[in-house]
Design an enzyme around this catalytic site. Structure first.
Site, PDB file in Angstrom:
ATOM      1  N   HIS A  94       0.821  -1.219   0.000  1.00 43.19           N
ATOM      2  CA  HIS A  94       0.000   0.000   0.000  1.00 43.19           C
ATOM      3  C   HIS A  94       0.859   1.276   0.000  1.00 43.19           C
ATOM      4  CE1 HIS A  94      -3.207  -2.888   0.639  1.00 43.19           C
ATOM      5  NE2 HIS A  94      -2.405  -3.441   1.540  1.00 43.19           N
TER       6      HIS A  94
ATOM      7  N   GLU B  43       1.683 -11.557   6.228  1.00 38.52           N
ATOM      8  CA  GLU B  43       0.594 -10.827   6.879  1.00 38.52           C
ATOM      9  C   GLU B  43       0.943 -10.680   8.357  1.00 38.52           C
ATOM     10  OE1 GLU B  43      -1.869  -9.301   5.551  1.00 38.52           O
ATOM     11  OE2 GLU B  43      -2.559 -10.357   3.753  1.00 38.52           O
TER      12      GLU B  43
ATOM     13  N   HIS C 284       2.690  -6.946   4.615  1.00 41.39           N
ATOM     14  CA  HIS C 284       1.330  -6.429   4.816  1.00 41.39           C
ATOM     15  C   HIS C 284       0.872  -6.704   6.245  1.00 41.39           C
ATOM     16  CE1 HIS C 284      -0.029  -5.699   0.557  1.00 41.39           C
ATOM     17  NE2 HIS C 284       1.127  -6.306   0.363  1.00 41.39           N
TER      18      HIS C 284
ATOM     19  N   GLU D  59      -2.402   0.327   7.793  1.00 39.92           N
ATOM     20  CA  GLU D  59      -1.534  -0.762   7.331  1.00 39.92           C
ATOM     21  C   GLU D  59      -0.300  -0.242   6.600  1.00 39.92           C
ATOM     22  OE1 GLU D  59      -3.511  -3.499   4.710  1.00 39.92           O
ATOM     23  OE2 GLU D  59      -1.691  -4.663   4.322  1.00 39.92           O
TER      24      GLU D  59
HETATM   25 ZN   LIG Z   1      -2.385  -5.287   2.472  1.00 39.12          ZN
END
Ligand SMILES: [Zn+2]
Length: 278
Positions: free
Chosen positions: A11, A148, A80, A25
């Site tokens: 992102h 993640e 992420h 995030e």
């Molecule tokens: Zn993400």
């Protein structure tokens, strides 16, 4: 040979990723990625670390994968945070249809190196290594893993993502996982072992991270297998195996090698010997 690693903070800019509990995030991913890059450079010689972004800017997905492909990266790690239900926890992804066995090896070492650092800090849910059709993993030409780092929208996880020790552990786990994957590891020193085939000594190998590796050609041919090379990967009877390049020789883990040729494999701790039998 210089190893090139591309780290990909998810992102950025107008795309914040998941937003909850006062965290975005994009900020957490950048913080972890920058710290992992610093650690890699401080810990290991002979590596080049590139980031797809180093600031709060938007980078489209195709540009992220182009950077890695153009720079001929040896590994790609996308960072992420998770969101969307669940009870929180840690998981990693690789492309579900990856035909490169080094991809699952990269995922295995990254997952375990990160997990053994964050688990003692109170992260108690290991959701495991997973496969999915994710753009950055699919469109990169090298082993690629997406991490993640806990759930932004689970309050207990968000609380952890505010802690410096947890962020450090995530960054250190990424660096250690890559170091281990490329055989650069400094904290898990490999232990030399003897390899015997049908009762005869053939070579020395290394035990590291619970796996014993040995030179594919010497060991494989002694077992009557045919050894080849495809895409920097050793094949044994046509089956690709995870590969480490040691000098000019390709080394493979001995257990999957034994599986392919249907040899029996056993470990003799007294003589520090791996025994393979046809
Ligand atoms: Zn993400």
């Amino acid at each position: 040979m210089t190893i090139t690693i591309v780290l990909d903070p998810g992102h950025g800019g107008h795309d914040p990723g998941a937003v909850a509990n006062g965290l975005q995030e994009k900020d957490v991913a950048l913080q972890i990625s920058l710290a992992a890059a610093e650690r890699l450079k401080a810990k290991y010689e002979g590596i080049r670390v590139l980031l797809t972004r180093t600031a709060d800017v938007f980078v489209p997905l195709p540009e992220r994968t182009s950077i890695a492909n153009r720079e001929r990266a040896d590994a790609f790690v996308s960072v992420h945070c998770n969101a969307g239900g669940g009870a929180g926890g840690f998981e990693t992804y690789m492309y579900s249809r990856s035909a490169n066995p080094n991809t699952s090896e990269l995922q295995r070492v990254l997952h375990s190196e990160i997990w053994r650092r964050i688990n003692p800090l109170g992260v108690d849910r290991d959701r495991g290594p997973k496969k999915a059709d994710l753009y950055v993993c699919r469109e990169t030409n090298m082993p690629a893993v997406l991490i993640e780092c806990l759930f932004i929208d689970v309050p207990a996880d968000a609380e952890r993502l505010r802690r410096a020790d947890v962020l450090d552990a995530l960054a250190d786990g990424i660096a250690a996982g890559l170091g281990s994957y490329f055989g650069l590891t400094s904290d898990n020193q490999p232990v030399s072992v003897r390899i015997e085939v049908n009762g005869k000594y053939v070579a020395n190998g290394d035990a590291i991270d619970g796996r014993t590796w040995g030179p594919a050609r010497i060991v494989g041919e002694e077992l009557g297998a045919s050894i080849g090379w495809v895409d920097r990967t050793v094949t044994v009877n046509g089956v690709k195996l995870p590969t480490r390049l040691i000098g000019t020789a390709g080394w493979v883990p001995l257990r999957p090698l034994a599986d392919v040729v249907r040899a029996r494999i056993s470990w003799d701790g007294k003589s520090n010997t791996v025994k393979l039998k046809m």
